[in-house]
Design a protein around this motif. Sequence first.
Motif, PDB file in Angstrom:
ATOM      1  N   LEU A 165      12.359  -4.045   4.645  1.00 40.00           N
ATOM      2  CA  LEU A 165      11.754  -2.940   4.764  1.00 40.00           C
ATOM      3  C   LEU A 165      10.113  -3.122   4.464  1.00 40.00           C
ATOM      4  O   LEU A 165       9.195  -2.310   5.342  1.00 40.00           O
ATOM      5  CB  LEU A 165      12.077  -1.693   3.561  1.00 40.00           C
ATOM      6  N   VAL A 166       9.718  -3.904   3.601  1.00 38.84           N
ATOM      7  CA  VAL A 166       8.308  -4.192   3.396  1.00 38.84           C
ATOM      8  C   VAL A 166       7.823  -4.964   4.775  1.00 38.84           C
ATOM      9  O   VAL A 166       6.756  -4.701   5.240  1.00 38.84           O
ATOM     10  CB  VAL A 166       8.169  -5.213   2.199  1.00 38.84           C
ATOM     11  N   THR A 167       8.511  -5.774   5.208  1.00 38.17           N
ATOM     12  CA  THR A 167       8.117  -6.463   6.554  1.00 38.17           C
ATOM     13  C   THR A 167       8.150  -5.631   7.646  1.00 38.17           C
ATOM     14  O   THR A 167       7.216  -5.600   8.540  1.00 38.17           O
ATOM     15  CB  THR A 167       9.346  -7.587   6.918  1.00 38.17           C
ATOM     16  N   THR A 168       8.985  -4.357   7.535  1.00 38.08           N
ATOM     17  CA  THR A 168       8.735  -3.502   8.721  1.00 38.08           C
ATOM     18  C   THR A 168       7.539  -2.779   8.563  1.00 38.08           C
ATOM     19  O   THR A 168       6.937  -2.632   9.582  1.00 38.08           O
ATOM     20  CB  THR A 168       9.847  -2.401   8.408  1.00 38.08           C
ATOM     21  N   PHE A 169       7.043  -2.444   7.383  1.00 34.18           N
ATOM     22  CA  PHE A 169       5.623  -1.795   7.119  1.00 34.18           C
ATOM     23  C   PHE A 169       4.516  -2.513   7.705  1.00 34.18           C
ATOM     24  O   PHE A 169       3.806  -2.143   8.339  1.00 34.18           O
ATOM     25  CB  PHE A 169       5.603  -1.343   5.702  1.00 34.18           C
ATOM     26  N   TYR A 170       4.766  -3.721   7.198  1.00 34.64           N
ATOM     27  CA  TYR A 170       3.439  -4.871   7.673  1.00 34.64           C
ATOM     28  C   TYR A 170       3.541  -5.148   9.228  1.00 34.64           C
ATOM     29  O   TYR A 170       2.529  -5.007   9.713  1.00 34.64           O
ATOM     30  CB  TYR A 170       3.770  -6.169   6.949  1.00 34.64           C
ATOM     31  N   SER A 171       4.783  -5.148   9.841  1.00 32.05           N
ATOM     32  CA  SER A 171       4.835  -5.865  11.271  1.00 32.05           C
ATOM     33  C   SER A 171       4.422  -4.320  12.160  1.00 32.05           C
ATOM     34  O   SER A 171       3.715  -4.598  12.989  1.00 32.05           O
ATOM     35  CB  SER A 171       6.168  -6.018  11.550  1.00 32.05           C
ATOM     36  N   LEU A 172       4.899  -3.146  11.692  1.00 33.54           N
ATOM     37  CA  LEU A 172       4.633  -2.102  12.450  1.00 33.54           C
ATOM     38  C   LEU A 172       3.142  -1.655  12.608  1.00 33.54           C
ATOM     39  O   LEU A 172       2.570  -1.401  13.600  1.00 33.54           O
ATOM     40  CB  LEU A 172       5.435  -0.854  12.275  1.00 33.54           C
ATOM     41  N   LEU A 173       2.284  -1.637  11.228  1.00 40.26           N
ATOM     42  CA  LEU A 173       1.018  -1.581  11.274  1.00 40.26           C
ATOM     43  C   LEU A 173       0.208  -2.722  12.262  1.00 40.26           C
ATOM     44  O   LEU A 173      -0.751  -2.240  12.876  1.00 40.26           O
ATOM     45  CB  LEU A 173       0.373  -1.792   9.769  1.00 40.26           C
ATOM     46  N   HIS A 174       0.631  -3.891  12.022  1.00 38.93           N
ATOM     47  CA  HIS A 174      -0.091  -4.983  13.037  1.00 38.93           C
ATOM     48  C   HIS A 174       0.297  -4.824  14.527  1.00 38.93           C
ATOM     49  O   HIS A 174      -0.611  -5.002  15.431  1.00 38.93           O
ATOM     50  CB  HIS A 174       0.257  -6.330  12.488  1.00 38.93           C
ATOM     51  N   ALA A 175       1.561  -4.256  14.801  1.00 39.86           N
ATOM     52  CA  ALA A 175       1.869  -4.079  16.121  1.00 39.86           C
ATOM     53  C   ALA A 175       1.108  -2.682  16.800  1.00 39.86           C
ATOM     54  O   ALA A 175       0.709  -2.852  17.595  1.00 39.86           O
ATOM     55  CB  ALA A 175       3.551  -3.543  16.300  1.00 39.86           C
ATOM     56  N   ALA A 176       0.758  -1.892  15.806  1.00 41.51           N
ATOM     57  CA  ALA A 176      -0.173  -0.741  16.198  1.00 41.51           C
ATOM     58  C   ALA A 176      -1.342  -1.196  16.598  1.00 41.51           C
ATOM     59  O   ALA A 176      -2.046  -0.736  17.628  1.00 41.51           O
ATOM     60  CB  ALA A 176      -0.135   0.423  15.246  1.00 41.51           C
ATOM     61  N   ALA A 177      -1.826  -2.092  15.696  1.00 42.86           N
ATOM     62  CA  ALA A 177      -3.569  -2.596  15.936  1.00 42.86           C
ATOM     63  C   ALA A 177      -3.334  -3.408  17.566  1.00 42.86           C
ATOM     64  O   ALA A 177      -4.290  -3.193  18.136  1.00 42.86           O
ATOM     65  CB  ALA A 177      -4.004  -3.517  14.953  1.00 42.86           C
ATOM     66  N   ALA A 178      -2.183  -4.040  17.953  1.00 42.92           N
ATOM     67  CA  ALA A 178      -2.371  -4.679  19.174  1.00 42.92           C
ATOM     68  C   ALA A 178      -2.208  -3.832  20.143  1.00 42.92           C
ATOM     69  O   ALA A 178      -2.564  -3.796  21.188  1.00 42.92           O
ATOM     70  CB  ALA A 178      -0.914  -5.733  19.082  1.00 42.92           C
TER      71      ALA A 178
END
Length: 208
Positions: A165-178
């Motif tokens: 769940l922590v990884t999901t948070f981290y990954s989605l924020l960076h995916a949104a930036a991309a």
Amino acid sequence: MSTPHQKVRRTRAADREEPRRRADAERSIAAIVAAALDCFRQDPQVSMTAVAAAAGVSRVTLYAHFPSREALLDAVLEHSVAEADAALQAQGLDEGPADEAFSRLVRSGWRILERHAFLLAASEGVISPARRRTHHRKVLARVERILVRGQTEGVFRTDLPLEWLVTTFYSLLHAAAAEADARHLKVKSIPDILDRTLSSILRAAADS
């Protein structure tokens, strides 16, 4: 041959000089990191020479403190994440219901990431993804605390590993930036999209 008194005087002078050298070094490092942050914001591929000029130091001084572009970017990332952590601390994330705190975290986290998204481009191919995530450990610890609190309060799912769940948070924020950088998403809509997406993921098991 030096007398004992001369040796004592030299030792005392050296003892006084060492704190001054450390203070000078710390000022140089701070100036370089601040200048590098501005330089990378303007041009993710900026040269080390340009960073040295912006910081008002010589290339020799720059390389004495940061022997490579990787070392400099590493320091800039550490500085930026420390600023982000301080900004999140001011959000009162340990107060109120966990789901409301998580929503504040998502929105404030995105605002911070948006301001520093240029560092993703600057560090691409220089700093490994694993190393970038290591820099975010304090921020991710805040995410984990809210998730645990939400699980205790019964508002967040418990059927998936906490680390995932922590990884999901981290990954989605960076995916949104991309996605924002590629103009696939409008920047102004991203906070709502992230909040709805992550909240849905967290509550899915409870709502089923």
